[in-house]
Design an enzyme around this catalytic site. Structure first.
Site, PDB file in Angstrom:
ATOM      1  N   ASN A  10      53.364  -4.852  31.023  1.00 22.67           N
ATOM      2  CA  ASN A  10      53.090  -5.163  32.432  1.00 22.67           C
ATOM      3  C   ASN A  10      51.649  -4.752  32.705  1.00 22.67           C
ATOM      4  O   ASN A  10      51.363  -3.574  32.890  1.00 22.67           O
ATOM      5  CB  ASN A  10      54.067  -4.393  33.333  1.00 22.67           C
ATOM      6  CG  ASN A  10      53.777  -4.632  34.808  1.00 22.67           C
ATOM      7  OD1 ASN A  10      52.946  -5.484  35.160  1.00 22.67           O
ATOM      8  ND2 ASN A  10      54.451  -3.890  35.669  1.00 22.67           N
ATOM      9  N   TRP A  11      50.782  -5.747  32.709  1.00 26.37           N
ATOM     10  CA  TRP A  11      49.349  -5.435  32.914  1.00 26.37           C
ATOM     11  C   TRP A  11      49.042  -5.061  34.361  1.00 26.37           C
ATOM     12  O   TRP A  11      47.957  -4.619  34.667  1.00 26.37           O
ATOM     13  CB  TRP A  11      48.494  -6.646  32.500  1.00 26.37           C
ATOM     14  CG  TRP A  11      48.333  -6.808  31.017  1.00 26.37           C
ATOM     15  CD1 TRP A  11      49.013  -6.149  30.031  1.00 26.37           C
ATOM     16  CD2 TRP A  11      47.426  -7.700  30.336  1.00 26.37           C
ATOM     17  NE1 TRP A  11      48.596  -6.568  28.796  1.00 26.37           N
ATOM     18  CE2 TRP A  11      47.615  -7.525  28.952  1.00 26.37           C
ATOM     19  CE3 TRP A  11      46.492  -8.629  30.767  1.00 26.37           C
ATOM     20  CZ2 TRP A  11      46.897  -8.243  27.991  1.00 26.37           C
ATOM     21  CZ3 TRP A  11      45.767  -9.352  29.822  1.00 26.37           C
ATOM     22  CH2 TRP A  11      45.964  -9.159  28.443  1.00 26.37           C
ATOM     23  N   LYS A  12      49.999  -5.311  35.260  1.00 20.22           N
ATOM     24  CA  LYS A  12      49.746  -5.100  36.697  1.00 20.22           C
ATOM     25  C   LYS A  12      48.472  -5.862  37.076  1.00 20.22           C
ATOM     26  O   LYS A  12      48.228  -6.933  36.519  1.00 20.22           O
ATOM     27  CB  LYS A  12      49.711  -3.608  37.012  1.00 20.22           C
ATOM     28  CG  LYS A  12      50.961  -2.891  36.453  1.00 20.22           C
ATOM     29  CD  LYS A  12      51.154  -1.503  36.930  1.00 20.22           C
ATOM     30  CE  LYS A  12      52.418  -0.915  36.318  1.00 20.22           C
ATOM     31  NZ  LYS A  12      52.719   0.443  36.767  1.00 20.22           N
ATOM     32  N   HIS A  64      59.930  -4.602  40.830  1.00 22.11           N
ATOM     33  CA  HIS A  64      59.193  -3.425  40.370  1.00 22.11           C
ATOM     34  C   HIS A  64      59.027  -2.451  41.541  1.00 22.11           C
ATOM     35  O   HIS A  64      58.862  -2.870  42.690  1.00 22.11           O
ATOM     36  CB  HIS A  64      57.819  -3.850  39.822  1.00 22.11           C
ATOM     37  CG  HIS A  64      57.118  -2.759  39.090  1.00 22.11           C
ATOM     38  ND1 HIS A  64      56.454  -1.747  39.744  1.00 22.11           N
ATOM     39  CD2 HIS A  64      56.996  -2.492  37.767  1.00 22.11           C
ATOM     40  CE1 HIS A  64      55.952  -0.911  38.842  1.00 22.11           C
ATOM     41  NE2 HIS A  64      56.273  -1.338  37.635  1.00 22.11           N
ATOM     42  N   GLU A  94      56.622  -0.802  42.537  1.00 24.90           N
ATOM     43  CA  GLU A  94      55.393  -0.990  43.327  1.00 24.90           C
ATOM     44  C   GLU A  94      55.600  -2.091  44.365  1.00 24.90           C
ATOM     45  O   GLU A  94      55.072  -2.017  45.474  1.00 24.90           O
ATOM     46  CB  GLU A  94      54.213  -1.295  42.384  1.00 24.90           C
ATOM     47  CG  GLU A  94      53.769  -0.040  41.641  1.00 24.90           C
ATOM     48  CD  GLU A  94      53.133  -0.289  40.291  1.00 24.90           C
ATOM     49  OE1 GLU A  94      52.724  -1.418  39.996  1.00 24.90           O
ATOM     50  OE2 GLU A  94      53.045   0.689  39.518  1.00 24.90           O
ATOM     51  N   GLU A 126      63.127   2.269  35.490  1.00 27.74           N
ATOM     52  CA  GLU A 126      61.795   2.832  35.680  1.00 27.74           C
ATOM     53  C   GLU A 126      61.850   3.904  36.766  1.00 27.74           C
ATOM     54  O   GLU A 126      61.715   3.589  37.966  1.00 27.74           O
ATOM     55  CB  GLU A 126      60.807   1.743  36.099  1.00 27.74           C
ATOM     56  CG  GLU A 126      60.540   0.717  35.034  1.00 27.74           C
ATOM     57  CD  GLU A 126      59.120   0.166  35.145  1.00 27.74           C
ATOM     58  OE1 GLU A 126      58.423   0.179  34.135  1.00 27.74           O
ATOM     59  OE2 GLU A 126      58.718  -0.243  36.241  1.00 27.74           O
ATOM     60  N   GLY A 164      53.033   5.852  35.658  1.00 24.72           N
ATOM     61  CA  GLY A 164      51.612   6.142  35.780  1.00 24.72           C
ATOM     62  C   GLY A 164      51.291   7.610  35.970  1.00 24.72           C
ATOM     63  O   GLY A 164      50.164   7.969  36.324  1.00 24.72           O
ATOM     64  N   SER A 167      55.375   5.779  31.773  1.00 25.26           N
ATOM     65  CA  SER A 167      54.543   6.615  30.898  1.00 25.26           C
ATOM     66  C   SER A 167      54.950   6.540  29.420  1.00 25.26           C
ATOM     67  O   SER A 167      54.879   7.543  28.703  1.00 25.26           O
ATOM     68  CB  SER A 167      54.538   8.073  31.387  1.00 25.26           C
ATOM     69  OG  SER A 167      53.934   8.156  32.668  1.00 25.26           O
ATOM     70  N   GLY A 183      53.168  -0.024  31.126  1.00 21.71           N
ATOM     71  CA  GLY A 183      52.026  -0.289  31.996  1.00 21.71           C
ATOM     72  C   GLY A 183      50.728   0.095  31.297  1.00 21.71           C
ATOM     73  O   GLY A 183      50.159  -0.677  30.526  1.00 21.71           O
ATOM     74  N   GLY A 184      50.258   1.298  31.538  1.00 20.06           N
ATOM     75  CA  GLY A 184      48.943   1.734  31.052  1.00 20.06           C
ATOM     76  C   GLY A 184      48.710   1.485  29.571  1.00 20.06           C
ATOM     77  O   GLY A 184      47.660   0.947  29.181  1.00 20.06           O
TER      78      GLY A 184
HETATM   79  P1  13P Z   1      53.065   3.181  33.029  1.00 21.81           P
HETATM   80  O1  13P Z   1      53.437   2.836  31.617  1.00 21.81           O
HETATM   81  O2  13P Z   1      51.589   3.075  33.290  1.00 21.81           O
HETATM   82  O3  13P Z   1      53.653   4.487  33.472  1.00 21.81           O
HETATM   83  O4  13P Z   1      53.706   2.047  33.975  1.00 21.81           O
HETATM   84  C1  13P Z   1      55.051   1.780  33.854  1.00 21.81           C
HETATM   85  C2  13P Z   1      55.358   0.567  34.634  1.00 21.81           C
HETATM   86  O5  13P Z   1      55.334   0.578  35.848  1.00 21.81           O
HETATM   87  C3  13P Z   1      55.652  -0.664  33.884  1.00 21.81           C
HETATM   88  O6  13P Z   1      56.169  -1.636  34.712  1.00 21.81           O
END
Ligand code: 13P
Length: 248
Positions: free
Chosen positions: A11-13, A92, A94, A163, A169, A208, A229-230
Site C-alpha cells: 500500500n503505497w498510500k 483502511h 486512514e 491492521e 506507521g 509496521s 505501508g512504509g
Molecule cells: P505501515 O507498514 O507503514 O505501518 O503501514 C501499514 C498500513 O497502513 C498498510 O495499509
C-alpha cells in the site's frame, strides 16, 4: 503445507513516482518462483505505468461506492478494472478516521467491488484506546459483521486485513502472538456465515511490517501474508518480504 496461498500487498498510500514504479517492477520481475501472490497498490495514476508481469498484480487503495455519475473526484470499480486493477483496499483506517468512512459505506464498497470483479481487501482494526479498554474483539466483530452479516456470500470473494491502528506507521508492530490471536478469532467469528469460506479466507496482517519482523508473523497459522505501508516503498525491503512469505 498451508492451504491458503500467502499474499503480500504493497500500500503505497499517497507516495511514489514513476521511478519507483520502474524500480519496483524490475525488482519484482526477477524474483524466482515460487512466490506468494504479490499485489501492488500505488496511487491509481501509476497503474498504467506498471508493465504486466506474472510475478505481481495491481490494485487500488479505494473506490467509489457509486457505479457512475456526478461524483466529483471519485473513481468507480469499473474504471479500476479498466486500469488493470484486480483488487482494491477497502476501509483502511486512514479512510475511516480522516475521511469519515462509516461501516455502511465500507459494506457497500465491498459489494460494489466484488460485483465488478475486483477482490476487496477489507481492513479492520482497533485503536489503542479500544485495545486498552479490552474492546478489541468487540470492535473487530462489529467491523466484520457490518459487511458480512447481511451479505455472507461476499466472504468467499474477499481478503481481510487486520491492521491495528496503533501499529500503523508507528514502528510498533503487534507481536506475532497478538496478531495470531486476533486472526484466529476473526476466522472463527466469520465461520458462522460460511465455514468453508472462512477457512479459505486469507487474513493478512498490516502495521509496521518490515523485512526484519515479517518472518515471525508469517510463521503463525492464521497469518496469511501482510499489508505493507512504509516498507513497500523500499524496493529491497519489499522484495525481501515477498521472498520470505513464499516459504511460510
Ligand atoms: P505501515 O507498514 O507503514 O505501518 O503501514 C501499514 C498500513 O497502513 C498498510 O495499509
Amino acid at each position: 503445507m498451508r492451504q491458503r496461498k500467502p499474499l503480500v500487498v504493497a500500500n503505497w498510500k499517497m507516495n511514489g513516482n514513476s521511478e519507483l514504479v520502474q524500480q519496483m517492477s524490475e525488482a519484482l520481475s526477477v524474483l524466482k518462483q515460487p512466490l506468494p501472490d504479490i499485489l501492488i497498490c500505488p496511487p491509481v495514476i501509476f497503474l498504467a505505468d506498471f508493465p504486466k508481469h506474472p510475478n505481481y498484480k495491481l490494485g487500488a487503495q479505494n473506490l467509489s461506492e457509486q457505479l457512475v455519475g456526478a461524483f466529483t473526484g471519485e473513481i468507480s470499480a469499473d474504471m479500476l478494472c479498466a486500469s488493470g486493477a484486480s483488487s482494491v483496499i477497502v476501509g483502511h483506517s486512514e479512510r475511516r478516521a480522516l475521511y469519515g468512512e462509516q461501516d455502511s459505506v465500507i459494506s457497500q464498497k465491498v459489494k460494489v467491488a466484488i460485483e465488478a470483479g475486483l477482490t476487496p481487501i477489507l481492513c479492520v482494526g482497533e485503536t489503542l484506546a479500544q485495545r486498552e479498554e479490552e474492546k478489541t474483539l468487540q470492535v473487530l466483530a462489529r467491523q466484520l459483521d457490518a459487511v458480512y452479516a447481511a451479505q455472507p456470500h461476499l466472504l468467499a470473494h474477499s481478503v481481510v486485513s487486520y491492521e491495528p491502528v496503533w501499529a500503523i506507521g508507528t514502528g510498533r508492530t503487534a507481536t506475532p502472538e497478538q496478531a495470531q490471536q486476533v486472526h484466529q478469532f476473526m476466522r472463527q467469528h466469520l465461520a458462522q456465515y460460511d465455514a468453508e469460506a472462512a477457512n479459505e479466507l486469507r487474513i493478512i496482517y498490516g502495521g509496521s511490517v518490515t523485512a526484519a519482523n515479517c518472518e515471525a508473523l508469517f510463521a503463525e497459522a492464521d497469518i496469511d501474508g501482510a499489508l505493507i505501508g512504509g516498507a513497500s516503498l523500499k524496493v529491497a525491503d519489499f522484495s525481501a518480504i515477498c521472498t520470505m512469505a513464499k516459504d511460510s
